[in-house]
Design a protein around this motif. Structure first.
Motif, short mmCIF file in Angstrom:
data_model
loop_
_atom_site.label_atom_id
_atom_site.label_comp_id
_atom_site.label_asym_id
_atom_site.label_seq_id
_atom_site.Cartn_x
_atom_site.Cartn_y
_atom_site.Cartn_z
N SER A 26 20.75 -47.98 14.39
CA SER A 26 20.17 -49.03 13.55
C SER A 26 21.22 -50.02 13.05
N GLY A 27 22.49 -49.73 13.34
CA GLY A 27 23.55 -50.59 12.83
C GLY A 27 23.81 -50.38 11.35
N SER A 83 15.08 -52.56 15.06
CA SER A 83 15.67 -51.65 16.05
C SER A 83 14.61 -51.05 16.97
N GLY A 84 13.36 -50.99 16.51
CA GLY A 84 12.30 -50.40 17.32
C GLY A 84 12.36 -48.89 17.40
N LEU A 85 13.19 -48.25 16.58
CA LEU A 85 13.37 -46.81 16.68
C LEU A 85 12.12 -46.02 16.30
N LEU A 86 11.25 -46.63 15.52
CA LEU A 86 10.00 -45.96 15.15
C LEU A 86 8.83 -46.41 16.02
N ASP A 159 10.40 -48.45 26.88
CA ASP A 159 11.58 -48.71 27.69
C ASP A 159 12.86 -48.79 26.88
N GLN A 160 12.82 -48.29 25.63
CA GLN A 160 14.05 -48.28 24.83
C GLN A 160 14.10 -47.03 23.97
N ILE A 161 15.30 -46.76 23.45
CA ILE A 161 15.50 -45.55 22.67
C ILE A 161 14.69 -45.59 21.37
N THR A 162 14.19 -44.42 20.97
CA THR A 162 13.48 -44.27 19.70
C THR A 162 13.98 -43.01 19.00
N LEU A 163 13.46 -42.82 17.79
CA LEU A 163 13.80 -41.61 17.04
C LEU A 163 13.43 -40.35 17.83
N ALA A 164 12.38 -40.42 18.63
CA ALA A 164 11.98 -39.26 19.44
C ALA A 164 13.10 -38.85 20.40
#
Length: 224
Positions: A26-27, A83-86, A159-164
């Motif tokens: 997330s920086g 970030s799109g992590l969620l 297509d990108q990294i997430t918390l999962a």
């Protein structure tokens, strides 16, 4: 990077790794105070904020406090929504939650119980029970392997990294040290390729450290 608060926990702890990986992705940055289990988390100062004395434990500059690893990791991700992590929409967010829970209840839980049985912390047990847990974890891993093999991106959601992905990578590192020796890892190439993909992302290697995978999985031993 912006410091968002303090985190008490061991750097080698799976839950702590997920939180710090979420911050790195997330920086964001988190201060890690010196911590000694059974000492730091028994002080009046710690228990005033975290009465249960559990780690990992997080507090931000406003006094907002959280425990439970995934809850803290979700909060960290929410501080950088771009970030799109969620997940990037309602469906992706649901899928992220699905895979986080699958990881916790279908992989990590079995791993912890297998280790506890092996160490004798759960008292007398049978070979049938021990091998039964190995088989149940194997069923979950086969399902996950099939799913990941179908993901062109190599990630669990989109297509990108997430918390999962961060949660799964931490769990994969754990099973690679306990229930997945070289023979088992060969059965799940997509799962361990996913681990390699996650830890190759900048900032992740420092958080996850060396894999330290075992050659032979933990085997049943007679009760002492």
């Amino acid at each position: 990077m912006a410091v968002i608060g303090k985190l008490w926990g061991y750097l080698a702890q799976r839950q702590t790794k997920v939180i710090l990986a979420a911050a790195a992705a997330s920086g964001l940055d988190i201060d890690i105070p010196h911590f000694e289990f059974g000492v730091t988390n028994r002080t009046p100062e710690f228990l005033e904020i975290f009465p249960f004395g559990k780690i990992p434990a997080f507090e931000d500059s406003t006094g907002f406090a959280l425990v439970e690893g995934i809850a803290i990791a979700r909060h960290v991700c929410s501080l950088a929504p771009e970030s799109g992590l969620l997940g990037r929409d309602a469906r992706e967010r649901a899928l992220v939650d699905q895979w986080v829970q699958f990881t916790e209840y279908e992989i990590v839980a079995f791993n912890m119980e297998i280790r506890a049985l092996h160490s004798g912390r759960l008292g007398p047990h049978s070979k049938e029970l021990f091998e039964g847990l190995i088989c149940r974890q194997g069923r979950s891993l086969r399902y996950l392997e099939t799913y990941l093999a179908s993901c062109s991106s190599g990630f669990l959601v989109g297509d990108q990294i997430t918390l999962a992905d961060l949660a799964l990578a931490a769990a994969t590192q754990q099973i690679g040290r306990v229930t997945c020796g070289a023979a088992e890892r060969a059965l799940y190439p997509s799962i361990f390729a996913h681990y390699d993909k996650v830890v190759s992302i900048p900032g992740m290697k420092e958080t996850f450290g060396e894999p330290e995978f075992v050659q032979e999985r933990l085997a049943y031993k007679e009760n002492q």
